[in-house]
Design a protein around this motif. Sequence first.
Motif, PDB file in Angstrom:
ATOM      1  N   ILE A   1       0.862  -1.178   0.000  1.00  0.00           N
ATOM      2  CA  ILE A   1       0.000   0.000   0.000  1.00  0.00           C
ATOM      3  C   ILE A   1       0.897   1.226   0.000  1.00  0.00           C
ATOM      4  CG2 ILE A   1      -1.756   1.272   1.260  1.00  0.00           C
ATOM      5  CD1 ILE A   1      -2.700  -1.343   2.434  1.00  0.00           C
ATOM      6  N   LEU A  21      -8.641  -4.062   3.248  1.00  0.00           N
ATOM      7  CA  LEU A  21      -7.395  -4.707   3.674  1.00  0.00           C
ATOM      8  C   LEU A  21      -7.476  -6.223   3.519  1.00  0.00           C
ATOM      9  CD1 LEU A  21      -4.566  -4.623   4.847  1.00  0.00           C
ATOM     10  CD2 LEU A  21      -5.592  -4.573   7.123  1.00  0.00           C
ATOM     11  N   ILE A  24      -7.157  -7.000  -0.112  1.00  0.00           N
ATOM     12  CA  ILE A  24      -5.762  -6.849  -0.559  1.00  0.00           C
ATOM     13  C   ILE A  24      -4.961  -8.091  -0.197  1.00  0.00           C
ATOM     14  CG2 ILE A  24      -3.612  -5.598  -0.114  1.00  0.00           C
ATOM     15  CD1 ILE A  24      -5.389  -3.053   0.189  1.00  0.00           C
ATOM     16  N   VAL A  48      -5.784   0.366  -5.776  1.00  0.00           N
ATOM     17  CA  VAL A  48      -4.879  -0.563  -5.084  1.00  0.00           C
ATOM     18  C   VAL A  48      -4.400  -1.683  -5.999  1.00  0.00           C
ATOM     19  CG1 VAL A  48      -4.762  -2.248  -3.214  1.00  0.00           C
ATOM     20  CG2 VAL A  48      -5.851  -0.053  -2.814  1.00  0.00           C
TER      21      VAL A  48
END
Length: 82
Positions: A1, A21, A24, A48
């Motif tokens: 990140i 999160l 990810i 992202v």
Amino acid sequence: IYFSIRPALSYLNDEQLGQLLRAILDYAECGEVPDFSNPLLAMAWSFVVDGIDRDWKSYQQKVEKRKYAAYCRDVLKCKTLI
């Protein structure tokens, strides 16, 4: 990140940040692509995922270069032993 996505993340609440999160981590570890119904999460994900994919490609290229360098060292080492 990367810090560069922080402005986009500022629009998410804590629950949404947690969901992002987890997405990810799941994507980076297992390749699982999230299906966000929330448009804000989908927008954040688009920022992202590009970074993850770019970094993964760069990492794979480094790994291949290092494998090739190790192979060349081994070949040269064998030739000097002959």
